[in-house]
Design a protein around this motif. Sequence first.
Motif, PDB file in Angstrom:
ATOM      1  N   VAL A 129     -36.779 -12.594 -48.326  1.00 49.98           N
ATOM      2  CA  VAL A 129     -35.309 -13.674 -48.490  1.00 49.98           C
ATOM      3  C   VAL A 129     -35.801 -13.921 -47.543  1.00 49.98           C
ATOM      4  O   VAL A 129     -35.847 -13.120 -46.453  1.00 49.98           O
ATOM      5  N   PRO A 130     -36.281 -15.198 -47.394  1.00 47.47           N
ATOM      6  CA  PRO A 130     -36.014 -16.006 -45.833  1.00 47.47           C
ATOM      7  C   PRO A 130     -34.966 -16.437 -45.502  1.00 47.47           C
ATOM      8  O   PRO A 130     -34.097 -16.679 -45.308  1.00 47.47           O
ATOM      9  N   VAL A 131     -35.082 -16.749 -43.750  1.00 42.60           N
ATOM     10  CA  VAL A 131     -34.704 -16.480 -42.735  1.00 42.60           C
ATOM     11  C   VAL A 131     -33.818 -17.929 -43.268  1.00 42.60           C
ATOM     12  O   VAL A 131     -34.682 -19.111 -43.356  1.00 42.60           O
ATOM     13  N   LEU A 132     -32.204 -18.389 -43.628  1.00 43.18           N
ATOM     14  CA  LEU A 132     -32.049 -19.820 -43.527  1.00 43.18           C
ATOM     15  C   LEU A 132     -31.531 -20.118 -42.487  1.00 43.18           C
ATOM     16  O   LEU A 132     -30.481 -20.579 -42.521  1.00 43.18           O
ATOM     17  N   ALA A 133     -32.985 -20.779 -42.052  1.00 46.63           N
ATOM     18  CA  ALA A 133     -33.061 -21.476 -40.996  1.00 46.63           C
ATOM     19  C   ALA A 133     -34.523 -22.701 -40.652  1.00 46.63           C
ATOM     20  O   ALA A 133     -34.389 -22.975 -39.643  1.00 46.63           O
ATOM     21  N   TRP A 134     -33.894 -23.537 -41.791  1.00 44.13           N
ATOM     22  CA  TRP A 134     -35.295 -24.021 -41.780  1.00 44.13           C
ATOM     23  C   TRP A 134     -35.063 -26.019 -41.853  1.00 44.13           C
ATOM     24  O   TRP A 134     -35.553 -26.833 -41.419  1.00 44.13           O
ATOM     25  N   GLY A 135     -33.293 -26.750 -41.994  1.00 44.13           N
ATOM     26  CA  GLY A 135     -32.556 -27.327 -40.992  1.00 44.13           C
ATOM     27  C   GLY A 135     -32.688 -28.336 -43.203  1.00 44.13           C
ATOM     28  O   GLY A 135     -32.379 -27.735 -43.538  1.00 44.13           O
ATOM     29  N   GLU A 136     -33.267 -29.066 -42.994  1.00 41.59           N
ATOM     30  CA  GLU A 136     -32.943 -30.117 -43.908  1.00 41.59           C
ATOM     31  C   GLU A 136     -34.284 -29.474 -44.997  1.00 41.59           C
ATOM     32  O   GLU A 136     -35.283 -28.768 -44.972  1.00 41.59           O
ATOM     33  N   ALA A 137     -33.899 -30.491 -46.182  1.00 44.20           N
ATOM     34  CA  ALA A 137     -34.749 -30.207 -47.822  1.00 44.20           C
ATOM     35  C   ALA A 137     -35.913 -29.594 -47.637  1.00 44.20           C
ATOM     36  O   ALA A 137     -36.600 -31.398 -46.341  1.00 44.20           O
ATOM     37  N   SER A 173     -30.839 -26.077 -45.571  1.00 45.80           N
ATOM     38  CA  SER A 173     -30.769 -24.695 -45.119  1.00 45.80           C
ATOM     39  C   SER A 173     -29.030 -23.993 -44.846  1.00 45.80           C
ATOM     40  O   SER A 173     -28.563 -23.058 -46.023  1.00 45.80           O
ATOM     41  N   GLY A 174     -28.768 -25.196 -45.104  1.00 46.27           N
ATOM     42  CA  GLY A 174     -26.949 -24.854 -44.690  1.00 46.27           C
ATOM     43  C   GLY A 174     -26.047 -24.539 -46.288  1.00 46.27           C
ATOM     44  O   GLY A 174     -25.476 -24.226 -45.363  1.00 46.27           O
ATOM     45  N   ALA A 175     -27.065 -25.911 -47.122  1.00 47.61           N
ATOM     46  CA  ALA A 175     -26.571 -25.732 -47.943  1.00 47.61           C
ATOM     47  C   ALA A 175     -26.485 -24.622 -48.983  1.00 47.61           C
ATOM     48  O   ALA A 175     -25.748 -24.016 -49.808  1.00 47.61           O
ATOM     49  N   VAL A 176     -26.763 -22.823 -48.224  1.00 49.68           N
ATOM     50  CA  VAL A 176     -27.122 -21.739 -49.408  1.00 49.68           C
ATOM     51  C   VAL A 176     -26.763 -21.041 -48.197  1.00 49.68           C
ATOM     52  O   VAL A 176     -27.791 -20.057 -48.982  1.00 49.68           O
ATOM     53  N   ALA A 177     -26.818 -20.529 -47.286  1.00 46.28           N
ATOM     54  CA  ALA A 177     -26.313 -20.218 -46.127  1.00 46.28           C
ATOM     55  C   ALA A 177     -24.557 -19.797 -45.347  1.00 46.28           C
ATOM     56  O   ALA A 177     -24.078 -20.960 -45.988  1.00 46.28           O
ATOM     57  N   LEU A 178     -24.537 -18.419 -45.162  1.00 44.09           N
ATOM     58  CA  LEU A 178     -22.533 -18.689 -44.734  1.00 44.09           C
ATOM     59  C   LEU A 178     -22.785 -19.372 -44.112  1.00 44.09           C
ATOM     60  O   LEU A 178     -23.452 -20.018 -43.113  1.00 44.09           O
ATOM     61  N   PRO A 179     -21.423 -20.001 -43.661  1.00 43.12           N
ATOM     62  CA  PRO A 179     -21.591 -20.858 -42.433  1.00 43.12           C
ATOM     63  C   PRO A 179     -21.903 -19.968 -41.053  1.00 43.12           C
ATOM     64  O   PRO A 179     -21.489 -18.999 -40.302  1.00 43.12           O
ATOM     65  N   GLY A 180     -22.335 -20.608 -40.373  1.00 46.83           N
ATOM     66  CA  GLY A 180     -23.498 -20.312 -39.199  1.00 46.83           C
ATOM     67  C   GLY A 180     -24.074 -18.852 -38.837  1.00 46.83           C
ATOM     68  O   GLY A 180     -23.796 -18.190 -38.114  1.00 46.83           O
ATOM     69  N   ASP A 181     -24.388 -18.280 -40.073  1.00 47.16           N
ATOM     70  CA  ASP A 181     -25.054 -17.407 -40.286  1.00 47.16           C
ATOM     71  C   ASP A 181     -26.621 -17.354 -41.239  1.00 47.16           C
ATOM     72  O   ASP A 181     -26.736 -18.460 -42.370  1.00 47.16           O
ATOM     73  N   TRP A 182     -28.232 -17.226 -40.489  1.00 50.42           N
ATOM     74  CA  TRP A 182     -29.263 -17.112 -41.197  1.00 50.42           C
ATOM     75  C   TRP A 182     -29.657 -16.267 -41.646  1.00 50.42           C
ATOM     76  O   TRP A 182     -30.406 -16.552 -42.075  1.00 50.42           O
ATOM     77  N   ILE A 183     -28.825 -15.068 -41.661  1.00 46.84           N
ATOM     78  CA  ILE A 183     -29.368 -14.123 -42.877  1.00 46.84           C
ATOM     79  C   ILE A 183     -28.719 -14.810 -44.465  1.00 46.84           C
ATOM     80  O   ILE A 183     -29.099 -14.186 -45.093  1.00 46.84           O
ATOM     81  N   HIS A 184     -27.307 -14.347 -44.002  1.00 48.18           N
ATOM     82  CA  HIS A 184     -27.065 -14.220 -45.488  1.00 48.18           C
ATOM     83  C   HIS A 184     -26.953 -15.312 -46.564  1.00 48.18           C
ATOM     84  O   HIS A 184     -25.846 -16.611 -46.158  1.00 48.18           O
ATOM     85  N   PRO A 185     -27.199 -15.229 -48.091  1.00 50.69           N
ATOM     86  CA  PRO A 185     -26.860 -16.399 -48.422  1.00 50.69           C
ATOM     87  C   PRO A 185     -25.365 -16.390 -48.819  1.00 50.69           C
ATOM     88  O   PRO A 185     -24.289 -15.979 -49.488  1.00 50.69           O
ATOM     89  N   ASN A 186     -25.188 -17.727 -48.715  1.00 46.52           N
ATOM     90  CA  ASN A 186     -23.649 -18.118 -50.142  1.00 46.52           C
ATOM     91  C   ASN A 186     -23.903 -17.816 -51.168  1.00 46.52           C
ATOM     92  O   ASN A 186     -24.812 -17.419 -52.094  1.00 46.52           O
ATOM     93  N   VAL A 187     -22.466 -18.667 -52.593  1.00 46.81           N
ATOM     94  CA  VAL A 187     -22.239 -18.428 -53.302  1.00 46.81           C
ATOM     95  C   VAL A 187     -23.728 -19.163 -54.499  1.00 46.81           C
ATOM     96  O   VAL A 187     -24.654 -18.406 -55.374  1.00 46.81           O
ATOM     97  N   LEU A 188     -24.230 -19.556 -53.835  1.00 48.35           N
ATOM     98  CA  LEU A 188     -25.563 -20.823 -54.360  1.00 48.35           C
ATOM     99  C   LEU A 188     -26.477 -20.402 -54.129  1.00 48.35           C
ATOM    100  O   LEU A 188     -28.029 -20.671 -54.765  1.00 48.35           O
ATOM    101  N   GLY A 189     -26.899 -20.001 -52.886  1.00 46.42           N
ATOM    102  CA  GLY A 189     -27.639 -19.284 -52.390  1.00 46.42           C
ATOM    103  C   GLY A 189     -27.987 -18.195 -52.888  1.00 46.42           C
ATOM    104  O   GLY A 189     -29.708 -17.338 -53.311  1.00 46.42           O
ATOM    105  N   THR A 190     -27.216 -17.477 -53.490  1.00 46.33           N
ATOM    106  CA  THR A 190     -27.422 -15.989 -54.347  1.00 46.33           C
ATOM    107  C   THR A 190     -27.552 -16.529 -55.782  1.00 46.33           C
ATOM    108  O   THR A 190     -29.094 -15.999 -56.523  1.00 46.33           O
ATOM    109  N   ARG A 191     -26.908 -17.618 -56.419  1.00 42.91           N
ATOM    110  CA  ARG A 191     -27.370 -17.362 -57.472  1.00 42.91           C
ATOM    111  C   ARG A 191     -28.732 -18.346 -58.016  1.00 42.91           C
ATOM    112  O   ARG A 191     -29.964 -17.370 -58.237  1.00 42.91           O
TER     113      ARG A 191
END
Length: 202
Positions: A129-137, A173-191
């Motif tokens: 699972v990547p670090v969720l910190a690459w900024g823009e797409a 990266s912010g679209a697939v991560a929990l707010p302020g979190d570079w480890i855990h994906p949100n629902v979209l990232g999990t999907r």
Amino acid sequence: AFGYGVTSNSTIHKMLKIDTSGIIGYSLSQIRRQLELLPPDVTPKKIIYLYCMNNPILISFGPSRFFLRGRLALFQRAQDFVLNLQYEMSGRNYYDFLHKTGVSRMKDDFRTMIDISKSKESSFLVAVVPVLAWGEAGGEYAWRKEANEVCSMVTEAGGGCIDLLPALHDLDSGAVALPGDWIHPNVLGTRRIADALRKYVK
């Protein structure tokens, strides 16, 4: 199975309709210990380990050592130390610290986990699972080298490995991560991760 911050029905194993071993803890060594504790009659067809970049954590104690001996307070203090370290050395510096101090242990853990899988006639796959910190797409991804190193360790030990970055990198990266979190994906990232793994669980 990366259920932090999402509902129980939005976890990866729920989306894929597969069992999870309910691992206690955050480290590679704890996950290895969980495999060692699987009863002999539990023989999964496939074992998929979602490896995150903070998994080579310095705490390498198995769950039974702490919880069965009543050392929960000590465990919490040690865990608090590591979590504080994570925030004080956030991002790249934190990962470098963990990675450089634990490579030999990581290799040993992977070898043991793959040997256990083979003894149960199970295939073993690590999904990084990547670090969720690459900024823009499509932005620069600073942890590509480390992800490749993890996959090299796994494949050299006889397991399979995939990098999940392509499943997420077309979005910010912010679209697939929990707010302020570079480890855990949100629902979209999990999907997105579940969709990428779907062909591996058939």
